[in-house]
Design a protein around this motif. Structure first.
Motif, PDB file in Angstrom:
ATOM      1  N   ARG A 315      54.218  33.383  41.775  1.00  0.00           N
ATOM      2  CA  ARG A 315      54.103  35.003  42.177  1.00  0.00           C
ATOM      3  C   ARG A 315      52.818  35.317  42.763  1.00  0.00           C
ATOM      4  O   ARG A 315      52.566  35.896  43.693  1.00  0.00           O
ATOM      5  N   LEU A 318      52.082  34.687  46.326  1.00  0.00           N
ATOM      6  CA  LEU A 318      52.591  35.539  47.487  1.00  0.00           C
ATOM      7  C   LEU A 318      52.116  36.628  47.908  1.00  0.00           C
ATOM      8  O   LEU A 318      52.073  36.990  49.118  1.00  0.00           O
TER       9      LEU A 318
ATOM     10  N   ASP B 107      63.457  36.867  39.878  1.00  0.00           N
ATOM     11  CA  ASP B 107      62.554  35.868  40.559  1.00  0.00           C
ATOM     12  C   ASP B 107      62.195  35.807  42.009  1.00  0.00           C
ATOM     13  O   ASP B 107      61.204  35.572  42.354  1.00  0.00           O
ATOM     14  N   CYS B 109      62.502  38.568  44.061  1.00  0.00           N
ATOM     15  CA  CYS B 109      61.738  39.949  44.364  1.00  0.00           C
ATOM     16  C   CYS B 109      60.375  39.634  44.662  1.00  0.00           C
ATOM     17  O   CYS B 109      59.303  39.151  43.707  1.00  0.00           O
ATOM     18  N   PRO B 110      59.748  39.948  45.997  1.00  0.00           N
ATOM     19  CA  PRO B 110      58.707  39.509  46.524  1.00  0.00           C
ATOM     20  C   PRO B 110      57.661  40.559  45.913  1.00  0.00           C
ATOM     21  O   PRO B 110      56.204  40.544  46.019  1.00  0.00           O
ATOM     22  N   ILE B 161      53.685  43.526  50.588  1.00  0.00           N
ATOM     23  CA  ILE B 161      53.778  42.658  49.520  1.00  0.00           C
ATOM     24  C   ILE B 161      52.292  42.837  48.788  1.00  0.00           C
ATOM     25  O   ILE B 161      51.053  42.491  49.022  1.00  0.00           O
ATOM     26  N   PRO B 162      52.295  43.219  47.449  1.00  0.00           N
ATOM     27  CA  PRO B 162      50.971  43.442  46.835  1.00  0.00           C
ATOM     28  C   PRO B 162      50.200  42.213  46.087  1.00  0.00           C
ATOM     29  O   PRO B 162      50.996  40.935  46.206  1.00  0.00           O
ATOM     30  N   VAL B 163      49.341  42.047  45.664  1.00  0.00           N
ATOM     31  CA  VAL B 163      48.746  40.911  45.070  1.00  0.00           C
ATOM     32  C   VAL B 163      49.127  41.027  43.682  1.00  0.00           C
ATOM     33  O   VAL B 163      49.127  41.921  42.795  1.00  0.00           O
ATOM     34  N   MET B 164      49.763  40.042  43.035  1.00  0.00           N
ATOM     35  CA  MET B 164      50.359  40.125  41.659  1.00  0.00           C
ATOM     36  C   MET B 164      50.070  39.024  40.920  1.00  0.00           C
ATOM     37  O   MET B 164      49.349  37.857  41.478  1.00  0.00           O
ATOM     38  N   VAL B 165      50.044  39.111  39.617  1.00  0.00           N
ATOM     39  CA  VAL B 165      49.859  37.855  38.805  1.00  0.00           C
ATOM     40  C   VAL B 165      51.227  37.139  38.235  1.00  0.00           C
ATOM     41  O   VAL B 165      52.141  38.032  38.320  1.00  0.00           O
ATOM     42  N   ASP B 166      51.134  36.168  38.010  1.00  0.00           N
ATOM     43  CA  ASP B 166      52.198  35.264  37.363  1.00  0.00           C
ATOM     44  C   ASP B 166      52.768  35.971  36.298  1.00  0.00           C
ATOM     45  O   ASP B 166      52.259  36.108  35.365  1.00  0.00           O
ATOM     46  N   PRO B 167      53.983  36.079  36.090  1.00  0.00           N
ATOM     47  CA  PRO B 167      54.575  36.763  35.094  1.00  0.00           C
ATOM     48  C   PRO B 167      54.734  35.714  33.618  1.00  0.00           C
ATOM     49  O   PRO B 167      54.763  34.774  33.876  1.00  0.00           O
TER      50      PRO B 167
END
Lengths: 410, 168
Positions: A315, A318, B107, B109-110, B161-167
């Motif tokens: 993720r 992305l 999983d 969802c972007p 699409i935002p910048v995200m961290v790994d869940p």
């Protein structure tokens, strides 16, 4: 008593019934599909001479869900959720064999950490499955407290599965190319605590059953399966090993790195219900040994392959990489194509040889998916084992071959 | 070991267990806390400013193995803004009778808009109630946010699409 007492729903069954039954000399009795001791929805058509079983005709298909066909209608990754629902006591094992087949078909690598965690979980699942077996098979013989104790321990395994995958039973934790996510922090301490407690708990079950004269009377010499019969009927798993044949796919055709682990293949002589009980009890202890080795082998590293053609990107990529977004959308909508080739991968499930045959046609969906399920094959020996025994012993025999009807009917 | 002592040993085992605490809990008075990764009822998330995270891309619907999700997207404007970017989900429905809680939507969802939450107490009395609509699934607006649709300055929320961290 006459034939009218049993409704024969198909002519296929009618021709299996002997002339004596049609003449009314023996009694036809319908057992199941809702009978609690049939471990699901197994229907048995029994031909009885008094209390003795003359013939037993299993009638399966009440839990047929068309999983094989459904898998062919969905992409490789999406259909993995259905594998959980085949043998619902061995969900991780089903995930494993399906992922192994896909990985073999498309030639996908799996990181070392993921391999170790896979073995850890399949062995944990084997313990859970044997616990359910022990609890329900003992309950069939009226040993109520064993059932309660077994489910107490199994609950802790399910809790650990929830910890890792978010689901207690339908985990879908293994994915093609590795795992869904890494283990959570609290997992290993919880698991070690459980492994420390479990041997004493298994001793507790053995205190209740192993030397109990009632249990021995009900199981020793009941449903004897000889070596020749076991081999002739393609029996696998603990049922085969209870007849004294040391065949285990983990050793015979190692997969997922089992060749690096030290464990014994448990066999018992005798081939009766009691021998099969002893095999499963000892296998639980052997699984603890494998899990301890797996914990020692756990090393830091990725848990999923980096191959973007088959595995969605993490993720965190992305928001920063256009390539990642493209791969992500392509994989979740179209899936990945597999070559026009066929593979067969067998693993040792708690019940025996669980194999999946996958044939690709170059597209993102399998052309054919076939499951070789141990319950289906092992069930065929039931008429042979039950002949000449009492109806009450038949219940012990059904229990001892450990069938799961979701696995049989799929 | 003879049969009599084996039975006594078994009796002793069950007798001892009377003094171990119960492992069962009195549901529904007492509830078992769920684990962090638990997959329960879906929630549609919002950003802190109140905008919806869902951008109506339908990837959850495409990833769903049970075909339980239906999404219809509409255009955002700066006067009527529901979510960052061009589009938002004007219709979002999950059929809870079809859903198998596998978490593939989460999983896929972007934008981390759909999350499987903690609620596992789903019961309905008729089939129509099993369709969870967008209104039912959307989280309430937080203290620092405004309700949607919002009127926003032009060009402020172009990125979907935002910048995200790994869940974890």
């Amino acid at each position: 008593m006459t034939l009218q007492q049993v409704e024969l729903t198909s002519d296929d069954l009618r021709h299996l019934v002997s002339q004596r039954a049609l003449d009314g000399e023996t009694v036809l009795l319908n057992m199941g599909p809702q009978h609690p001791s049939t471990h699901g929805v197994l229907r048995l058509l029994l031909e009885l001479d008094g209390e003795t079983v003359v013939n037993c005709i299993p009638d399966i298909g009440f839990l047929h869900t068309g999983i094989e066909k459904n898998i062919e209608a969905k992409t490789y990754e999406k259909s993995e959720v259905m594998t959980d629902r085949l043998d619902y006591l061995n969900t991780m094992g089903n995930n494993l064999v399906y992922c192994l087949a896909i990985e073999k078909l498309v030639d996908l690598d799996v990181p070392a950490r993921a391999q170790t965690i896979r073995i850890l979980f399949t062995e944990l699942q084997r313990i859970a499955s044997h616990l359910v077996w022990l609890g329900t098979a003992a309950l069939d013989l009226a040993a109520m407290s064993v059932f309660l104790y077994c489910f107490r321990e199994r609950e802790r395994i399910l809790d650990m599965m929830e910890m890792a995958s978010g689901q207690r039973m339908m985990t879908t934790y293994f994915r093609p190319g590795g795992l869904w996510r890494d283990l959570p922090e609290e997992f290993i301490p919880t698991l070690e605590q459980f492994l420390d407690d479990l041997p004493a708990r298994i001793d507790q079950y053995e205190d209740l059953l192993t030397h109990n004269p009632i249990f021995i009377d009900r199981t020793k010499g009941i449903g004897v399966l000889t070596e020749e019969q076991a081999l002739g009927y393609s029996i696998t798993g603990p049922t085969l090993r209870g007849s004294g044949i040391a065949y285990d796919i983990r050793r015979a055709h190692p997969y997922a790195g089992y060749e690096n682990y030290e464990f014994d293949i448990i066999t018992e002589e005798g081939g009766d219900c009691y021998a099969r009980y002893l095999v499963r009890i000892r296998e639980m202890r052997e699984s603890i040994r494998i899990i301890r080795q797996a914990i020692a082998r756990l090393e830091d590293g990725p848990v999923r392959s980096n191959n973007r053609k088959f595995v969605p990107p993490p993720r965190s990529e992305l928001g920063t990489s256009m390539e990642a977004v493209i791969h992500h959308f392509k994989l979740w909508t179209e899936g990945f194509p597999a070559p026009a080739d066929s593979v067969y991968v067998p693993v040792e499930s708690p019940r025996g040889e669980l194999g999946v045959f996958l044939e690709g046609d170059g597209g993102p969906k399998p052309y054919r998916c076939y499951w070789r399920t141990p319950s289906f094959v092992n069930l065929q020996v039931l008429p042979l084992l039950s002949k000449g025994h009492f109806v009450a012993d038949l219940v012990a025999i059904i229990g001892s071959i450990d069938i799961v009807l979701g696995d049989t009917d799929r | 070991m003879n049969g009599f002592s084996a039975i006594l040993k078994g009796m002793w085992t069950t007798f001892k267990s009377m003094f171990e605490g119960p492992v069962t809990i009195q549901y529904p008075e007492v509830k078992r806390p769920v684990r962090r990764r638990f997959k329960g009822r879906h929630e549609l998330k919002r950003y802190e400013n109140g905008l919806e995270k869902c951008i109506g891309c339908s990837l959850c619907a495409a990833a769903c193995p049970a075909d339980a999700i239906f999404v219809e997207a509409s255009e955002n404007t700066d006067e009527q803004r529901f979510s960052p970017g061009e589009r938002y989900a004007s219709t979002y429905e999950i059929n809870m009778l079809r859903c198998i809680f596998c978490g593939y939507c989460e999983d896929a969802c972007p934008t981390e808009a759909i999350i499987l939450g903690d609620n596992y107490e789903l019961s309905f009395t008729d089939r129509a109630q099993s369709i969870y609509t967008r209104e039912k699934l959307l989280n309430p607006v937080g203290p620092s946010g405004q309700a949607t649709p919002q009127q926003v300055p032009a060009g402020m929320f172009d990125r979907s699409i935002p910048v995200m961290v790994d869940p974890d």
